[in-house]
Enzyme design. Structure first.
Site, PDB file in Angstrom:
ATOM      1  CB  SER A 202      -7.845   0.841   3.934  1.00 49.02           C
ATOM      2  OG  SER A 202      -7.527   0.426   2.638  1.00 49.02           O
ATOM      3  CG  HIS A 204      -9.281  -0.496  -1.038  1.00 46.20           C
ATOM      4  ND1 HIS A 204     -10.091  -1.568  -1.265  1.00 46.20           N
ATOM      5  CD2 HIS A 204      -8.460  -0.859  -0.038  1.00 46.20           C
ATOM      6  CE1 HIS A 204      -9.751  -2.564  -0.443  1.00 46.20           C
ATOM      7  NE2 HIS A 204      -8.764  -2.146   0.319  1.00 46.20           N
ATOM      8  CB  THR A 240      10.129   6.698  -3.109  1.00 37.75           C
ATOM      9  OG1 THR A 240      11.550   6.686  -3.021  1.00 37.75           O
ATOM     10  CG2 THR A 240       9.660   7.917  -3.878  1.00 37.75           C
ATOM     11  CB  CYS A 327     -17.100 -24.356  -0.939  1.00 36.74           C
ATOM     12  SG  CYS A 327     -18.521 -24.365   0.140  1.00 36.74           S
TER      13      CYS A 327
HETATM   14  C1  LIG Z   1     -11.614  -4.520   8.844  1.00 39.52           C
HETATM   15  C2  LIG Z   1     -10.531  -4.569   7.825  1.00 39.52           C
HETATM   16  N1  LIG Z   1      -9.256  -4.448   8.206  1.00 39.52           N
HETATM   17  C3  LIG Z   1      -8.240  -4.475   7.342  1.00 39.52           C
HETATM   18  C4  LIG Z   1      -8.472  -4.629   5.992  1.00 39.52           C
HETATM   19  C5  LIG Z   1      -7.309  -4.645   5.046  1.00 39.52           C
HETATM   20  O1  LIG Z   1      -7.201  -3.411   4.364  1.00 39.52           O
HETATM   21  P1  LIG Z   1      -6.380  -3.316   3.000  1.00 39.52           P
HETATM   22  O2  LIG Z   1      -7.176  -4.019   1.965  1.00 39.52           O
HETATM   23  O3  LIG Z   1      -6.262  -1.846   2.731  1.00 39.52           O
HETATM   24  O4  LIG Z   1      -5.047  -3.927   3.258  1.00 39.52           O
HETATM   25  C6  LIG Z   1      -9.794  -4.770   5.538  1.00 39.52           C
HETATM   26  C7  LIG Z   1     -10.067  -5.013   4.104  1.00 39.52           C
HETATM   27  O5  LIG Z   1     -11.034  -5.623   3.736  1.00 39.52           O
HETATM   28  C8  LIG Z   1     -10.845  -4.734   6.476  1.00 39.52           C
HETATM   29  O6  LIG Z   1     -12.127  -4.867   6.098  1.00 39.52           O
END
Ligand SMILES: Cc1ncc(COP(=O)(O)O)c(C=O)c1O
Length: 401
Positions: A202, A204, A240, A327
């Site tokens: 990913s 970000h 797209t 919580c």
């Molecule tokens: C281990 C793990 N897998 C999957 C994801 C999901 O990724 P995305 O936010 O790009 O959908 C995260 C996001 O925190 C993650 O830490």
């Protein structure tokens, strides 16, 4: 506010200048649809190819083994559902094996697959969060379609031995997928050398934009697309393309590939300084593997405090951090990861995760130590549980294996 310290890099990272600059043209003048025939669109197609090449280079695979997606969650869904759906219900191989400490992108996908008739087996972990290899070996059978084990955990930072897991899967005749969303850009990954068949990532989490990611899928593995349509991404993911986002991902991958050897040791030094400082607080322990852990991840359990209160108080001091016990989500259950490593409920409630990145400094770390120490003391001063503990109760021993 004295200072603002962003230390929740496992949740997301700030976009870097180089990523921003690379994306900008595709948010302004470069708006063509990469599937069109005119020259404006050809530029976009070239940009996609370049991003694919950078991503492939970073993982040591071929560009045509990369499928761009809307993020890590979609990549995880595509790996699991895509593989099973491609094989059809009638086939023998109906089982997925995963672990108890996966991200919900995997766990909730597995729950869905169970609801529609597939079998899922969950493998446990030891006190540091390592997969129990003997349990995994016993669980793999003729009906196993795929083993999906995360590369590094998002809460406690423990890194799995990916090569050993892949070797075991292949020896027993099954495929291996890894959710490497927290690992890519934070450790070296070579899919060929490690024997990984599919890998999710990913943008970000590595200073790229949100809403874009990729699945590496080794040549020869057939996936049923989850999104049908115009046949983009080699027919595996229609729609797209998010050109600016993909360019941002490509640039983040290029940067990681070229600069990892400089920034990883720097971030790990900051993390170790933080761990040393925070562990001086009485009744505080590091969670996860003390050595084989993500370079930026410092995760703790601090007795006699509530993780959520700590995070909210730190926020008042300009610090962004996180806890496994929330919580406010309506659930009083502590994180499934902390429970899986065997922590008692009351200890798991006092969890704190501080995740650093290359944009953090030593001054940030010293500020974090100072404020965490102060807030923990303040919270404990108000806590009847702390009073009780101080009146002679023996220290709770964690991680008894
Ligand atoms: C281990 C793990 N897998 C999957 C994801 C999901 O990724 P995305 O936010 O790009 O959908 C995260 C996001 O925190 C993650 O830490």
């Amino acid at each position: 506010m004295e200072r603002v310290v962003y230390s929740d890099n496992a949740a997301t990272t700030p976009i870097s200048k180089n990523v921003y600059n690379a994306m900008l043209p595709y948010l302004t003048t470069g708006y063509g649809n990469p599937s069109s025939l005119y020259s404006l669109a050809r530029e976009e197609k070239k940009a996609l190819d370049q991003a694919r090449a950078y991503t492939a280079e970073c993982l040591n695979c071929s560009p045509d083994e990369i499928i761009f997606t809307s993020g890590g969650s979609e990549a995880d869904n595509l790996a699991l559902k895509g593989l099973l759906f491609a094989r059809g219900f009638s086939k023998e191989k109906k089982q997925i094996i995963t672990s108890t400490i996966e991200h919900h992108a995997i766990l909730h996908t597995c729950e869905f697959l169970e609801r529609i008739g597939y079998e899922v087996t969950y493998i446990g972990v030891d006190g540091e969060g390592h997969i129990k290899m003997d349990e995994l070996e016993q669980a793999i059978s003729d009906k196993t379609a795929l083993v999906s084990i995360m590369a590094a955990n998002n809460e406690i930072g423990t890194i799995q031995d990916l090569k050993a897991i892949a070797d075991l899967c292949h020896k027993k005749g099954t495929l291996f997928h890894t959710d490497a969303v927290q690992a890519v850009g934070h450790m070296h990954i070579d899919v060929k050398e490690m024997g990984i068949d599919m890998l999710s990532l990913s943008a970000h989490k590595i200073r790229g934009p949100k809403g874009v990611g990729a699945l590496y899928c080794r040549k020869g593995i057939h996936l049923e697309p989850l999104i049908h349509g115009g046949g983009q991404e080699n027919g595996k993911r229609s729609g797209t393309e998010n050109v600016a986002g993909i360019v941002g991902l490509g640039e983040a991958m290029r940067y990681a590939h070229e600069h990892m050897d400089e920034y990883l040791p720097y971030v790990a030094r900051l993390r170790d300084r933080l761990i040393e400082g925070v562990c001086k607080i009485p009744y505080t322990q590091l969670t996860g593997d003390p050595v084989n852990r993500l370079p930026g991840t410092a995760s703790f359990v601090i007795e006699c405090i509530e993780g959520e209160s700590l995070v909210l108080r730190l926020d008042l001091a300009g610090i962004a951090s996180s806890t496994g016990s929330a919580c406010s989500t309506g659930s009083l259950d502590p994180s499934h990861v902390l429970m899986a490593i065997g922590l008692p409920h009351e200890i798991a409630h006092g969890s704190l995760r501080v995740t650093l990145g290359e944009q953090n400094t030593e001054e940030d770390v010293d500020y974090l130590i100072e404020k965490i120490t102060y807030v923990v003391k303040t919270l404990r001063d108000m806590s009847p549980v702390w009073d009780e503990k101080m009146s002679g109760e023996p220290m709770l021993k964690l991680f008894d294996k």
